[in-house]
Design a protein around this motif. Structure first.
Motif, PDB file in Angstrom:
ATOM      1  N   GLY A   1       2.929  -7.558   2.466  1.00 62.26           N
ATOM      2  CA  GLY A   1       3.893  -8.631   2.633  1.00 62.26           C
ATOM      3  C   GLY A   1       5.261  -8.116   3.006  1.00 62.26           C
ATOM      4  O   GLY A   1       5.534  -6.908   3.003  1.00 62.26           O
TER       5      GLY A   1
ATOM      6  N   PRO B   1      -5.687  -3.230  -3.193  1.00 65.44           N
ATOM      7  CA  PRO B   1      -4.711  -3.974  -3.996  1.00 65.44           C
ATOM      8  C   PRO B   1      -5.086  -3.977  -5.474  1.00 65.44           C
ATOM      9  O   PRO B   1      -6.263  -4.052  -5.835  1.00 65.44           O
ATOM     10  CB  PRO B   1      -4.768  -5.386  -3.400  1.00 65.44           C
ATOM     11  CG  PRO B   1      -5.287  -5.199  -2.022  1.00 65.44           C
ATOM     12  CD  PRO B   1      -6.220  -4.042  -2.079  1.00 65.44           C
TER      13      PRO B   1
ATOM     14  N   SER C   1       0.166  -1.837  -6.199  1.00 67.20           N
ATOM     15  CA  SER C   1       0.820  -3.148  -6.212  1.00 67.20           C
ATOM     16  C   SER C   1       1.832  -3.301  -5.099  1.00 67.20           C
ATOM     17  O   SER C   1       2.140  -4.419  -4.681  1.00 67.20           O
ATOM     18  CB  SER C   1       1.506  -3.389  -7.565  1.00 67.20           C
ATOM     19  OG  SER C   1       0.567  -3.331  -8.619  1.00 67.20           O
ATOM     20  N   ASN C   2       2.395  -2.178  -4.648  1.00 70.32           N
ATOM     21  CA  ASN C   2       3.403  -2.216  -3.591  1.00 70.32           C
ATOM     22  C   ASN C   2       3.312  -0.947  -2.750  1.00 70.32           C
ATOM     23  O   ASN C   2       2.517  -0.035  -3.047  1.00 70.32           O
ATOM     24  CB  ASN C   2       4.808  -2.384  -4.188  1.00 70.32           C
ATOM     25  CG  ASN C   2       5.070  -1.390  -5.312  1.00 70.32           C
ATOM     26  OD1 ASN C   2       4.973  -0.174  -5.112  1.00 70.32           O
ATOM     27  ND2 ASN C   2       5.384  -1.906  -6.499  1.00 70.32           N
TER      28      ASN C   2
ATOM     29  N   GLU D   1       4.973  -5.812  -1.036  1.00 74.21           N
ATOM     30  CA  GLU D   1       3.859  -5.939  -1.972  1.00 74.21           C
ATOM     31  C   GLU D   1       2.533  -5.817  -1.223  1.00 74.21           C
ATOM     32  O   GLU D   1       2.436  -6.140  -0.041  1.00 74.21           O
ATOM     33  CB  GLU D   1       3.921  -7.275  -2.719  1.00 74.21           C
ATOM     34  CG  GLU D   1       3.449  -8.497  -1.937  1.00 74.21           C
ATOM     35  CD  GLU D   1       4.490  -9.067  -0.991  1.00 74.21           C
ATOM     36  OE1 GLU D   1       4.264 -10.163  -0.438  1.00 74.21           O
ATOM     37  OE2 GLU D   1       5.535  -8.403  -0.782  1.00 74.21           O
ATOM     38  N   VAL D   2       1.529  -5.345  -1.914  1.00 74.71           N
ATOM     39  CA  VAL D   2       0.177  -5.234  -1.360  1.00 74.71           C
ATOM     40  C   VAL D   2      -0.640  -6.382  -1.935  1.00 74.71           C
ATOM     41  O   VAL D   2      -0.922  -6.418  -3.131  1.00 74.71           O
ATOM     42  CB  VAL D   2      -0.463  -3.871  -1.704  1.00 74.71           C
ATOM     43  CG1 VAL D   2      -1.874  -3.790  -1.120  1.00 74.71           C
ATOM     44  CG2 VAL D   2       0.391  -2.732  -1.182  1.00 74.71           C
ATOM     45  N   ARG D   3      -1.020  -7.293  -1.073  1.00 74.99           N
ATOM     46  CA  ARG D   3      -1.656  -8.522  -1.511  1.00 74.99           C
ATOM     47  C   ARG D   3      -3.177  -8.405  -1.457  1.00 74.99           C
ATOM     48  O   ARG D   3      -3.739  -7.544  -0.761  1.00 74.99           O
ATOM     49  CB  ARG D   3      -1.191  -9.688  -0.631  1.00 74.99           C
ATOM     50  CG  ARG D   3       0.321  -9.810  -0.536  1.00 74.99           C
ATOM     51  CD  ARG D   3       0.715 -10.921   0.398  1.00 74.99           C
ATOM     52  NE  ARG D   3       0.409 -12.206  -0.170  1.00 74.99           N
ATOM     53  CZ  ARG D   3       1.235 -12.917  -0.927  1.00 74.99           C
ATOM     54  NH1 ARG D   3       2.433 -12.417  -1.247  1.00 74.99           N
ATOM     55  NH2 ARG D   3       0.898 -14.074  -1.389  1.00 74.99           N
ATOM     56  N   ALA D   4      -3.842  -9.301  -2.189  1.00 73.99           N
ATOM     57  CA  ALA D   4      -5.302  -9.264  -2.294  1.00 73.99           C
ATOM     58  C   ALA D   4      -5.947  -9.726  -0.991  1.00 73.99           C
ATOM     59  O   ALA D   4      -5.367 -10.505  -0.223  1.00 73.99           O
ATOM     60  CB  ALA D   4      -5.759 -10.147  -3.447  1.00 73.99           C
TER      61      ALA D   4
ATOM     62  N   GLY E   1      -5.936  -3.676   2.462  1.00 70.65           N
ATOM     63  CA  GLY E   1      -4.989  -4.527   1.753  1.00 70.65           C
ATOM     64  C   GLY E   1      -3.983  -5.128   2.708  1.00 70.65           C
ATOM     65  O   GLY E   1      -3.650  -4.531   3.744  1.00 70.65           O
ATOM     66  N   GLU E   2      -3.505  -6.320   2.387  1.00 71.02           N
ATOM     67  CA  GLU E   2      -2.481  -6.984   3.191  1.00 71.02           C
ATOM     68  C   GLU E   2      -1.105  -6.637   2.657  1.00 71.02           C
ATOM     69  O   GLU E   2      -0.881  -6.611   1.440  1.00 71.02           O
ATOM     70  CB  GLU E   2      -2.685  -8.499   3.171  1.00 71.02           C
ATOM     71  CG  GLU E   2      -1.669  -9.260   3.999  1.00 71.02           C
ATOM     72  CD  GLU E   2      -1.841 -10.766   3.913  1.00 71.02           C
ATOM     73  OE1 GLU E   2      -1.006 -11.493   4.486  1.00 71.02           O
ATOM     74  OE2 GLU E   2      -2.817 -11.206   3.272  1.00 71.02           O
TER      75      GLU E   2
ATOM     76  N   VAL F   1      -4.668  -6.256  -7.604  1.00 68.76           N
ATOM     77  CA  VAL F   1      -5.294  -7.525  -7.990  1.00 68.76           C
ATOM     78  C   VAL F   1      -6.797  -7.457  -7.764  1.00 68.76           C
ATOM     79  O   VAL F   1      -7.594  -7.923  -8.595  1.00 68.76           O
ATOM     80  CB  VAL F   1      -4.670  -8.695  -7.197  1.00 68.76           C
ATOM     81  CG1 VAL F   1      -5.351 -10.008  -7.562  1.00 68.76           C
ATOM     82  CG2 VAL F   1      -3.177  -8.777  -7.444  1.00 68.76           C
ATOM     83  N   CYS F   2      -7.218  -6.865  -6.657  1.00 66.99           N
ATOM     84  CA  CYS F   2      -8.646  -6.731  -6.367  1.00 66.99           C
ATOM     85  C   CYS F   2      -9.307  -5.747  -7.329  1.00 66.99           C
ATOM     86  O   CYS F   2     -10.451  -5.955  -7.755  1.00 66.99           O
ATOM     87  CB  CYS F   2      -8.848  -6.274  -4.929  1.00 66.99           C
ATOM     88  SG  CYS F   2      -8.309  -7.463  -3.680  1.00 66.99           S
TER      89      CYS F   2
END
Length: 456
Positions: free
Chosen positions: A398, A427, A446-447, A402-405, A395-396, A429-430
Motif C-alpha cells: 500500500g 503478509p 507487516s510493512n 504496509e504489506v496487505r493480505a 503480497g500487496e 495477516v496471511c
C-alpha cells in the motif's frame, strides 16, 4: 446516393450510431472513433414481415424450458479446456483474438485435428488462405481425420448453405474481418459488415446448436478490430498474448458466459505447432541466475492456478537529469508508484537512479500480489545484496508502506513447497490465518521495513 440508402456514422469502440459525425462518442467517451457507413433502408414489405413474425413469437416461463444439452466437448487440450471452463459448450460462439503471427490459426487447427480424431464433424472455413496453404500448415501439425472438412469462402450466404448441408458440430471462421454479407453494401472488415456477419453466425450457432470459433484481428492498441459490440455478441472472448519472437504464448479469457475469466492457458510454440505447458512455474524459473542481486521469485494467481515467476530489477545511478524508468511484463505506473513508496517510507534515494523492472519469460502479470516481489527486487539491486535462491514472496504493498493480505495464500505456499522453496515471505495477516506448513518456513511481514530488515 442511391434511393433507399442512407449514411450513418458508427463508433468503432462501442457501436453507437449517429446521423452525423462527432469528435467524441456519447456512449463510450472515446475520441475520433466515428466512421461513415452506407446502410439500406428497410422496405415496407420487410417491416410487414417483421410484424408478422413478432405476432407468432412464443413466450415461455422458465419452469417449462427443457435442457436439451449440458455436456461439454473436450478439445483434448487441457490448457484450452481450462480457459473455456471445462470444454466447448454446444451452440456457443468463441472469439479468438491476437497479434498477427501469434498462433491463432495454428491453435484452432490443432483443436480441429483433436476433434476429428473423435469423429466429431468439423468445418474449417478460411477467408485468408487457400486449401493448399492450409494443407501445408496442417502437415506440420500431424495427421487429420476425414471428419474435418475445409472450405475457402467469404460469402456468408454460401457459408450458411454449406453449413445447412453438411451439418457440422464445430465451425471455425478464419477470420471474421474477411466475411461479407451481400445485404450490406459496405466493404468487408467495415463496422457494418463485421456486426452483421457476426449476427448471422450467432443465429446459426443458437438455432442449429453448432459451436462456432471466430478468429478476430486486433488493432495496434491490442483490441479486436471492428465494433466493440462484436465482443458483446459472442459468448466467450479469448486473447492470445505473447511476443511472436518468443517461445511462450498465454491464452487469456476476458469474457466467458460459461466459466471463469481468471484462468489462463500456457503454450509453447514449436516447429510442429503449439505444445501445452502444464507446469508453467517450472518453465518460468528455468535459467534463473545464482547469487545475482535484483532477482527474486514471486507468486501470482491466475484463476485457480498459482504461477511462480522471476521478478528482475536493475537500479543504477543516472547520468542524466531525468532518470529513466522501464517496466516489461508489468504495469509501468505501478512500478513508479512502488518506487515512490520506497523513497518516502524507507528513505531510499531513488530519485536520481535509473530503474528497470522485468518479468522473466515474456509473461505479463499485473496482480497486486507481485508488489512485494518488485519491491524486494528493487531493494536488492539498490543495495547490491542477493536474495537467497530458495526464497519466495508475495503480497500487496500500500501507499503507507504496509504489506496487505492477498487471496489464496495457502495454495501459493503449497506450490512454492512443491518446487523446493524453503522460505516464503508473505503478509503477516496471511501468516496468522494459516497453519504451519512442513518443509517451508513462513516469514510474515507487516510493512516494507520488516521486509527490508529480512534482507540484511
Amino acid at each position: 446516393m442511391a434511393k433507399g440508402k442512407t449514411s450513418i456514422f458508427f463508433c468503432q469502440s462501442c457501436g453507437y450510431e449517429s446521423s452525423k459525425w462527432m469528435g467524441q462518442c456519447p456512449g463510450c467517451k472515446e475520441w475520433n472513433t466515428f466512421v461513415e457507413e452506407v446502410v439500406d433502408k428497410k422496405s415496407a414489405g420487410t417491416l410487414a414481415k417483421q410484424k408478422a413474425t413478432a405476432s407468432e413469437a412464443k413466450v415461455l416461463p422458465l419452469s417449462q424450458i427443457e435442457m436439451t444439452y449440458d455436456k461439454r466437448v473436450s478439445t483434448d487440450m487441457k490448457e484450452l479446456d481450462r480457459v473455456l471452463g471445462g470444454g466447448i459448450v454446444q451452440g456457443s460462439m468463441v472469439l479468438v483474438g491476437g497479434d498477427p503471427g501469434i498462433g491463432k490459426s495454428t491453435l484452432l487447427l490443432q483443436v480441429c485435428r483433436n476433434l476429428s480424431e473423435h469423429n466429431i464433424k468439423v468445418l474449417y472455413i478460411s477467408g485468408e488462405e487457400s486449401l493448399q496453404q492450409i494443407k501445408i500448415r496442417a502437415e506440420r501439425i500431424g495427421n487429420f481425420g476425414d471428419s474435418l472438412k475445409l472450405l475457402c469462402e467469404t460469402n456468408l450466404d454460401t457459408i450458411k448453405a454449406v453449413i445447412d448441408r453438411e451439418k457440422p458440430q464445430i465451425v471455425v471462421i478464419d477470420s471474421i474481418q474477411t466475411m461479407f454479407n451481400e445485404e450490406v453494401s459496405s466493404a468487408p472488415g467495415s463496422v457494418s459488415q463485421v456486426r452483421e456477419s457476426t449476427g448471422v453466425l450467432m443465429q446459426i450457432a443458437k438455432g442449429m446448436g453448432i459451436s462456432i470459433f471466430i478468429v478476430g484481428h486486433v488493432t495496434k492498441e491490442g483490441v479486436v478490430a471492428g465494433p466493440r459490440v462484436l465482443e458483446h455478441m459472442v459468448d466467450t472472448v479469448l486473447y492470445f498474448e505473447g511476443d511472436r519472437h518468443a517461445a511462450y504464448r498465454i491464452l487469456r479469457g476476458v469474457k466467458n458466459r460459461f466459466g471463469s475469466t481468471n484462468e489462463i492457458g500456457v503454450f509453447e510454440m514449436r516447429q510442429d505447432g503449439l505444445v501445452e505447458v502444464e507446469n508453467p512455474s517450472e518453465y518460468m524459473l528455468s535459467g534463473k541466475p545464482e547469487g545475482a542481486s535484483g532477482s527474486v521469485v514471486a507468486c501470482s494467481m491466475e484463476g485457480t492456478r498459482p504461477i511462480l515467476l522471476e521478478v528482475q530489477a536493475l537500479v543504477c545511478h543516472s547520468n542524466f537529469g531525468i532518470p529513466r524508468r522501464t517496466a516489461a511484463g508489468t504495469d509501468f505506473n505501478r512500478v513508479n508508484l512502488l518506487m515512490a513508496v520506497l523513497e518516502k517510507r524507507l528513505g531510499l534515494k531513488l530519485g536520481d537512479c535509473d530503474a528497470y523492472v522485468n518479468i522473466a519469460g515474456g509473461i505479463k502479470m499485473n496482480e497486486p500480489a507481485i508488489d512485494l516481489g518488485i519491491v524486494l527486487a528493487l531493494i536488492s539491486s539498490y543495495k547490491d545484496k542477493p536474495i537467497d535462491e530458495k526464497t519466495i514472496c508475495f503480497g500487496e504493498v500500500g501507499l503507507s508502506g504496509e504489506v496487505r493480505a492477498v487471496n489464496m495464500a495457502e495454495q501459493r505456499v503449497q506450490e512454492a513447497k512443491k518446487l523446493g522453496f524453503e522460505v516464503c515471505i508473505l503478509p503477516e495477516v496471511c501468516r496468522k490465518s494459516m497453519t504451519e506448513v512442513k518443509g517451508i518456513r513462513l516469514v510474515g511481514v507487516s510493512n516494507l521495513l520488516d521486509a527490508m530488515n529480512y534482507l540484511k
